[in-house]
Design a protein around this motif. Structure first.
Motif, short mmCIF file in Angstrom:
data_model
loop_
_atom_site.label_atom_id
_atom_site.label_comp_id
_atom_site.label_asym_id
_atom_site.label_seq_id
_atom_site.Cartn_x
_atom_site.Cartn_y
_atom_site.Cartn_z
N UNK A 15 43.36 55.19 55.88
CA UNK A 15 44.66 54.54 55.98
C UNK A 15 44.54 53.02 55.75
N UNK A 16 43.48 52.42 56.31
CA UNK A 16 43.29 50.97 56.16
C UNK A 16 43.06 50.60 54.69
N UNK A 17 42.31 51.43 53.97
CA UNK A 17 42.04 51.17 52.55
C UNK A 17 43.33 51.27 51.73
N UNK A 18 44.11 52.30 52.00
CA UNK A 18 45.39 52.47 51.30
C UNK A 18 46.34 51.32 51.60
N UNK A 19 46.32 50.84 52.84
CA UNK A 19 47.19 49.72 53.20
C UNK A 19 46.77 48.45 52.48
N UNK A 20 45.46 48.29 52.25
CA UNK A 20 44.98 47.12 51.50
C UNK A 20 45.47 47.17 50.06
N UNK A 55 45.34 32.36 42.86
CA UNK A 55 44.60 32.91 43.99
C UNK A 55 43.18 32.36 44.10
N UNK A 56 42.84 31.39 43.27
CA UNK A 56 41.45 30.93 43.19
C UNK A 56 40.94 30.27 44.47
N UNK A 57 41.86 29.89 45.37
CA UNK A 57 41.41 29.29 46.62
C UNK A 57 40.90 30.34 47.61
N UNK A 58 41.14 31.60 47.32
CA UNK A 58 40.65 32.67 48.18
C UNK A 58 39.13 32.75 48.11
N UNK A 59 38.54 33.31 49.15
CA UNK A 59 37.10 33.59 49.11
C UNK A 59 36.84 34.60 48.00
N UNK A 74 35.13 37.24 47.92
CA UNK A 74 35.22 38.63 48.37
C UNK A 74 36.67 39.08 48.46
N UNK A 75 37.56 38.20 48.96
CA UNK A 75 38.98 38.54 49.07
C UNK A 75 39.62 38.65 47.69
N UNK A 76 39.26 37.72 46.80
CA UNK A 76 39.82 37.74 45.44
C UNK A 76 39.36 39.00 44.71
N UNK A 77 38.10 39.35 44.84
CA UNK A 77 37.57 40.53 44.16
C UNK A 77 38.23 41.81 44.66
N UNK A 78 38.58 41.83 45.93
CA UNK A 78 39.29 43.01 46.44
C UNK A 78 40.64 43.17 45.77
N UNK A 79 41.36 42.04 45.60
CA UNK A 79 42.65 42.08 44.93
C UNK A 79 42.49 42.49 43.47
#
Length: 299
Positions: A23-28, A63-67, A69-74
């Motif tokens: 559920x957490x993955x789908x919510x992401x 979005x380049x100010x994101x870490x 890891x966070x950017x790659x997830x998006x």
């Protein structure tokens, strides 16, 4: 034309049905795509079906100010969504084909020394039910390398003390069989014989580990217990259930375990995720060399 909400719902439902994602993955995925959809609507008054590769690049630039890891997830969410649209013939092209992942440095996971782990395992007070439970949970996690979610959601029926193994339902509902050592088996046996019934106070539960309310142990509750026991053990570094999982993998590699075996025990889908522990092991070897070699500068 389908709305953004309908497209996202259909996409997430497909992932759930075909892969059984958590559920957490789908919510992401849902959150990432909703943010992209809102940005497109605000900037160009267009929806997700109308996105061009230029739109995606402009959005990523914002979005380049994101870490990394966070950017790659998006980026992973966008790539998978538009691949699905293309595969299901809802788009003829894929605007994400040229997207490249953000570069990030090698992230060495935090871990504990073997002495620190032994000190942590010795910290619970075995004169009471809660201490016996905490001892069993710590021994079990260090012996098996379970994720904290796998540990707290462990059904009572999944564990076989005679065989000394447990069936683990991991990410994507993939099942794996994980052995446990004798210290973990004995700690769980003591907990089941004495503490669990005392904690339940006449209630019943399908879960292996319970609280004094008779309810299943939660991630937050176990994290607080680990933090408290680390202070008792005199460990000054940050300790969490995930750090204990890292310690399990690191110590196996340090003692010569095969990387593929560690991958199976941890439940990693990709061995590349497991390879990070070889870097931790190399650091350990460098430390030993500096401490022990007669030509070392530190001697």
């Amino acid at each position: 034309m389908k709305s953004n909400a309908d497209l996202i719902d259909e996409f997430c439902t497909t992932l759930w049905l075909e892969e059984g994602l958590a559920k957490a993955t789908l919510q992401a995925y849902r959150s990432d795509l909703q943010q992209l959809g809102n940005w497109l609507d605000e900037q160009f008054a267009e929806n997700l079906l109308q996105t061009s590769s230029e739109h995606i690049r402009n959005h990523v630039h914002d979005l380049l100010e994101l870490k990394p890891s966070s950017l790659n997830r998006k980026l992973s969410s966008y790539k998978r969504f538009y691949l699905w649209l293309n595969t299901t013939k809802q788009r003829e092209d894929n605007p994400c084909t040229q997207l490249q992942s953000a570069k990030r440095g090698l992230r060495i996971p935090k871990t504990l020394s073997e002495k620190q782990v032994l000190d942590l395992l010795a910290a619970p007070d075995l004169s009471n039910a809660a201490g016996q439970r905490d001892k069993a949970m710590l021994e079990f996690m260090y012996a098996s390398g379970l994720r904290v979610s796998e540990l707290v959601n462990m059904p009572l029926r999944a564990i076989d003390l005679n065989v000394g193994a447990v069936k683990v339902l991991g990410k994507g509902k993939k099942e794996r069989l994980v052995p446990m050592g004798e210290p973990a088996r004995l700690a769980i046996q003591l907990y089941l014989q004495q503490a669990r019934g005392e904690l339940l106070k006449g209630k019943t539960s399908d879960f292996l580990f319970v609280t004094h309310f008779g309810t299943p142990m939660t991630r937050q509750g176990f994290w607080k217990n680990v933090k408290r026991l680390a202070l008792i053990a005199g460990i000054n570094t940050t300790v969490s259930p995930h750090v204990l999982r890292h310690a399990f993998a690191t110590h196996l590699i340090n003692h010569g375990a095969d990387l593929r075996v560690v991958q199976l025990l941890l439940g990693h889908a990709d061995i590349g995720t497991t390879q990070i522990y070889t870097h931790v092991a190399k650091e350990h070897l460098h430390t030993l060399l500096n401490q022990s070699h007669p030509r070392s500068k530190s001697r």
